[in-house]
Motif scaffolding. Structure first.
Motif, PDB file in Angstrom:
ATOM      1  N   LEU A  81       0.790  -1.270  -0.168  1.00 21.86           N
ATOM      2  CA  LEU A  81       0.085  -0.002  -0.024  1.00 21.86           C
ATOM      3  C   LEU A  81       0.963   1.397  -0.086  1.00 21.86           C
ATOM      4  O   LEU A  81       0.658   2.205  -0.701  1.00 21.86           O
ATOM      5  CB  LEU A  81      -0.929   0.115   1.351  1.00 21.86           C
ATOM      6  N   SER A  82       1.950   1.320   0.792  1.00 16.46           N
ATOM      7  CA  SER A  82       2.973   2.580   0.761  1.00 16.46           C
ATOM      8  C   SER A  82       3.847   2.596  -0.497  1.00 16.46           C
ATOM      9  O   SER A  82       4.415   3.893  -0.270  1.00 16.46           O
ATOM     10  CB  SER A  82       3.898   2.199   1.970  1.00 16.46           C
ATOM     11  N   SER A  83       3.675   1.762  -1.480  1.00 11.51           N
ATOM     12  CA  SER A  83       4.571   2.158  -2.520  1.00 11.51           C
ATOM     13  C   SER A  83       4.058   3.247  -3.444  1.00 11.51           C
ATOM     14  O   SER A  83       5.049   3.638  -4.303  1.00 11.51           O
ATOM     15  CB  SER A  83       4.494   0.729  -3.296  1.00 11.51           C
ATOM     16  N   PHE A  84       3.061   3.847  -3.227  1.00  6.57           N
ATOM     17  CA  PHE A  84       2.635   4.856  -4.114  1.00  6.57           C
ATOM     18  C   PHE A  84       2.088   5.888  -3.194  1.00  6.57           C
ATOM     19  O   PHE A  84       1.412   5.811  -2.103  1.00  6.57           O
ATOM     20  CB  PHE A  84       1.350   4.337  -4.885  1.00  6.57           C
ATOM     21  N   ASN A  85       2.374   7.208  -3.815  1.00  6.88           N
ATOM     22  CA  ASN A  85       1.812   8.402  -3.161  1.00  6.88           C
ATOM     23  C   ASN A  85       0.467   8.724  -3.572  1.00  6.88           C
ATOM     24  O   ASN A  85       0.220   9.061  -4.776  1.00  6.88           O
ATOM     25  CB  ASN A  85       2.779   9.691  -3.650  1.00  6.88           C
ATOM     26  N   ARG A  86      -0.452   8.528  -2.579  1.00  3.16           N
ATOM     27  CA  ARG A  86      -1.807   8.520  -2.930  1.00  3.16           C
ATOM     28  C   ARG A  86      -2.415   9.957  -3.044  1.00  3.16           C
ATOM     29  O   ARG A  86      -3.320  10.315  -3.380  1.00  3.16           O
ATOM     30  CB  ARG A  86      -2.663   7.983  -2.189  1.00  3.16           C
ATOM     31  N   GLU A  87      -1.411  11.188  -2.688  1.00  5.15           N
ATOM     32  CA  GLU A  87      -1.551  12.258  -2.647  1.00  5.15           C
ATOM     33  C   GLU A  87      -1.486  12.776  -4.313  1.00  5.15           C
ATOM     34  O   GLU A  87      -1.909  13.866  -4.540  1.00  5.15           O
ATOM     35  CB  GLU A  87      -0.834  13.222  -1.799  1.00  5.15           C
ATOM     36  N   PHE A  88      -0.897  12.008  -5.108  1.00  8.23           N
ATOM     37  CA  PHE A  88      -0.687  12.260  -6.458  1.00  8.23           C
ATOM     38  C   PHE A  88      -1.982  12.546  -7.237  1.00  8.23           C
ATOM     39  O   PHE A  88      -2.806  11.528  -7.017  1.00  8.23           O
ATOM     40  CB  PHE A  88       0.248  11.158  -7.104  1.00  8.23           C
ATOM     41  N   PRO A  89      -2.298  13.699  -7.933  1.00 12.83           N
ATOM     42  CA  PRO A  89      -3.692  13.699  -8.395  1.00 12.83           C
ATOM     43  C   PRO A  89      -4.040  13.075  -9.673  1.00 12.83           C
ATOM     44  O   PRO A  89      -3.819  13.387 -10.615  1.00 12.83           O
ATOM     45  CB  PRO A  89      -3.717  15.307  -8.581  1.00 12.83           C
ATOM     46  N   ILE A  90      -4.306  11.909  -9.448  1.00 12.65           N
ATOM     47  CA  ILE A  90      -4.511  11.008 -10.656  1.00 12.65           C
ATOM     48  C   ILE A  90      -5.929  10.249 -10.607  1.00 12.65           C
ATOM     49  O   ILE A  90      -6.282   9.836  -9.453  1.00 12.65           O
ATOM     50  CB  ILE A  90      -3.330   9.691 -10.611  1.00 12.65           C
ATOM     51  N   SER A  91      -6.577  10.093 -11.596  1.00 17.49           N
ATOM     52  CA  SER A  91      -8.014   9.424 -11.416  1.00 17.49           C
ATOM     53  C   SER A  91      -7.702   7.711 -11.569  1.00 17.49           C
ATOM     54  O   SER A  91      -6.823   7.347 -11.867  1.00 17.49           O
ATOM     55  CB  SER A  91      -8.807   9.782 -12.559  1.00 17.49           C
ATOM     56  N   VAL A  92      -8.754   7.102 -10.959  1.00 11.03           N
ATOM     57  CA  VAL A  92      -8.645   5.693 -10.936  1.00 11.03           C
ATOM     58  C   VAL A  92      -8.638   5.181 -12.319  1.00 11.03           C
ATOM     59  O   VAL A  92      -7.876   4.229 -12.661  1.00 11.03           O
ATOM     60  CB  VAL A  92     -10.211   5.199 -10.323  1.00 11.03           C
ATOM     61  N   TYR A  93      -9.235   5.935 -13.436  1.00  5.49           N
ATOM     62  CA  TYR A  93      -9.094   5.465 -14.670  1.00  5.49           C
ATOM     63  C   TYR A  93      -7.772   5.363 -15.171  1.00  5.49           C
ATOM     64  O   TYR A  93      -7.249   4.386 -15.821  1.00  5.49           O
ATOM     65  CB  TYR A  93      -9.949   6.231 -15.705  1.00  5.49           C
ATOM     66  N   ASP A  94      -7.060   6.722 -14.765  1.00  2.00           N
ATOM     67  CA  ASP A  94      -5.679   6.773 -15.481  1.00  2.00           C
ATOM     68  C   ASP A  94      -4.675   5.657 -14.698  1.00  2.00           C
ATOM     69  O   ASP A  94      -3.794   5.459 -15.155  1.00  2.00           O
ATOM     70  CB  ASP A  94      -5.236   8.179 -15.334  1.00  2.00           C
ATOM     71  N   SER A 131     -10.581   4.733   0.267  1.00  2.00           N
ATOM     72  CA  SER A 131      -9.968   4.093   1.521  1.00  2.00           C
ATOM     73  C   SER A 131      -9.082   3.277   1.256  1.00  2.00           C
ATOM     74  O   SER A 131      -8.876   2.641  -0.187  1.00  2.00           O
ATOM     75  CB  SER A 131     -11.293   3.503   2.271  1.00  2.00           C
ATOM     76  N   GLY A 132      -8.488   2.693   2.570  1.00  2.00           N
ATOM     77  CA  GLY A 132      -7.403   1.510   2.030  1.00  2.00           C
ATOM     78  C   GLY A 132      -7.847   0.411   1.316  1.00  2.00           C
ATOM     79  O   GLY A 132      -7.397  -0.165   0.340  1.00  2.00           O
ATOM     80  N   GLY A 133      -8.797  -0.126   1.545  1.00  2.00           N
ATOM     81  CA  GLY A 133      -9.684  -1.226   1.029  1.00  2.00           C
ATOM     82  C   GLY A 133      -9.981  -1.101  -0.668  1.00  2.00           C
ATOM     83  O   GLY A 133      -9.865  -1.818  -1.276  1.00  2.00           O
ATOM     84  N   GLN A 134     -10.342   0.175  -0.690  1.00  2.00           N
ATOM     85  CA  GLN A 134     -10.830   0.556  -1.957  1.00  2.00           C
ATOM     86  C   GLN A 134      -9.545   0.543  -3.131  1.00  2.00           C
ATOM     87  O   GLN A 134      -9.519   0.268  -4.047  1.00  2.00           O
ATOM     88  CB  GLN A 134     -11.776   1.842  -2.249  1.00  2.00           C
ATOM     89  N   TYR A 135      -8.504   1.215  -2.214  1.00  2.00           N
ATOM     90  CA  TYR A 135      -7.283   1.365  -2.961  1.00  2.00           C
ATOM     91  C   TYR A 135      -6.691   0.050  -3.349  1.00  2.00           C
ATOM     92  O   TYR A 135      -6.325  -0.218  -4.492  1.00  2.00           O
ATOM     93  CB  TYR A 135      -6.266   2.372  -2.162  1.00  2.00           C
ATOM     94  N   GLN A 136      -6.925  -0.798  -2.396  1.00  2.00           N
ATOM     95  CA  GLN A 136      -5.945  -2.249  -2.891  1.00  2.00           C
ATOM     96  C   GLN A 136      -6.782  -2.948  -3.930  1.00  2.00           C
ATOM     97  O   GLN A 136      -6.239  -3.633  -4.735  1.00  2.00           O
ATOM     98  CB  GLN A 136      -5.983  -3.083  -1.794  1.00  2.00           C
ATOM     99  N   ARG A 137      -8.183  -2.652  -3.888  1.00  2.00           N
ATOM    100  CA  ARG A 137      -8.916  -3.162  -5.002  1.00  2.00           C
ATOM    101  C   ARG A 137      -8.594  -2.519  -6.297  1.00  2.00           C
ATOM    102  O   ARG A 137      -8.733  -3.279  -7.331  1.00  2.00           O
ATOM    103  CB  ARG A 137     -10.562  -3.185  -4.713  1.00  2.00           C
ATOM    104  N   VAL A 138      -8.599  -1.371  -6.342  1.00  2.00           N
ATOM    105  CA  VAL A 138      -8.114  -0.605  -7.597  1.00  2.00           C
ATOM    106  C   VAL A 138      -6.818  -0.957  -8.072  1.00  2.00           C
ATOM    107  O   VAL A 138      -6.606  -1.200  -9.138  1.00  2.00           O
ATOM    108  CB  VAL A 138      -8.165   1.213  -7.356  1.00  2.00           C
ATOM    109  N   SER A 139      -5.891  -1.235  -7.010  1.00  2.00           N
ATOM    110  CA  SER A 139      -4.461  -1.897  -7.392  1.00  2.00           C
ATOM    111  C   SER A 139      -4.636  -3.213  -8.182  1.00  2.00           C
ATOM    112  O   SER A 139      -3.978  -3.515  -8.906  1.00  2.00           O
ATOM    113  CB  SER A 139      -3.640  -1.971  -6.134  1.00  2.00           C
ATOM    114  N   LEU A 140      -5.620  -4.076  -7.440  1.00  2.00           N
ATOM    115  CA  LEU A 140      -5.854  -5.051  -7.977  1.00  2.00           C
ATOM    116  C   LEU A 140      -6.449  -5.058  -9.720  1.00  2.00           C
ATOM    117  O   LEU A 140      -6.069  -6.094 -10.365  1.00  2.00           O
ATOM    118  CB  LEU A 140      -6.920  -5.966  -7.057  1.00  2.00           C
TER     119      LEU A 140
END
Length: 254
Positions: A81-94, A131-140
């Protein structure tokens, strides 16, 4: 314990022979050899400093190593989870389309991937709002958007609450059972590994045991964690209890 499934007539998708990794004078992995077979769901467990994440980096060609690694198929990767800076302004699509940005039908592929992880309406959201769970599912979703044969995950439950963690593991189980994707996963959640995974690898610098989940003995796992007493009880699923010999704590060792 020797890998008891290695001699079966199955198609191997990952083959590792005599893998060793050093950081300067520090030996992190020593003579690790194993095979992962098509459609397997493998959980890698071990204490901090055991070389689990180093093994993943070696498999992905991210660090130098000695020995041989053969990957037979396209690989998707879900980092910590910590490998990406989630403050970076990028959409889920991108975020999801990174590996397929040159595909003409990328939007369709991204929508399919997001639907599979239950986030079909999240495409326009910023990654930093998840959220953390949503981010991991997006990573998946990003890992499976290119339709890989193998998905490798490094501690996917890190930073995710219990409800999000359970849903994420259910997704992995479905991905393996329904879509036939081979999964190799590093995890600190030993109970979930024994409940969901078909095969367990016990790693602490070298490979202590590797085999079907039902064949891994409590004493095999206890060797990894030293001062922790660990019981594996088989009912409808496996349960793991951790008890420090000098306290009443039930916290899984980090």
């Amino acid at each position: 314990m020797v890998n008891s499934i290695a001699e079966r007539n199955l198609e191997s998708v990952i083959t590792v022979r005599n893998l060793s990794v050093r950081y300067g004078q520090i030996e992190v992995l020593r003579n690790v050899s194993f095979k992962v077979f098509k459609k397997d769901f493998v959980g890698i467990i071990g204490p901090n400093g055991a070389g689990k994440s180093t093994l993943i980096k070696a498999l992905l060609g991210m660090i130098p190593y000695e020995g041989e690694i053969v990957l037979n198929g396209k690989v998707g990767y879900v980092p910590q989870l910590s490998s990406f800076n989630r403050e970076f302004p990028i959409s889920v699509y991108d975020f999801v389309r990174v590996s397929i940005r040159k595909e003409k039908n990328w939007r369709k592929l991204v929508d399919e991937a997001l639907t599979k992880v239950g986030l079909e309406c999240f495409g326009e959201r910023l990654v930093g709002t998840l959220s953390g769970g949503q981010y991991q599912r997006v990573s998946l979703a990003r890992a499976i958007v290119s339709k890989p044969d193998i998905v490798i995950l490094d501690e996917p439950e890190s930073g995710v609450d219990e409800m999000g963690k359970a849903r994420f593991y259910d997704l992995l189980y479905e991905m393996n059972e329904k879509w036939g994707i081979t999964i190799l996963m590093v995890s600190h959640d030993i109970g979930m590994v024994f409940e969901k995974c078909k095969t367990v690898m016990c790693l602490n610098k070298t490979l202590h045991c590797h085999g079907p989940t039902r064949e891994i003995r409590p004493e095999d796992v206890k060797k990894l964690f030293g001062e922790f007493d660990i019981w594996i009880r088989a009912h409808s699923h496996y349960e793991i209890e951790h008890t420090h010999e000098n306290s009443n704590s039930h916290k899984t060792p980090d």
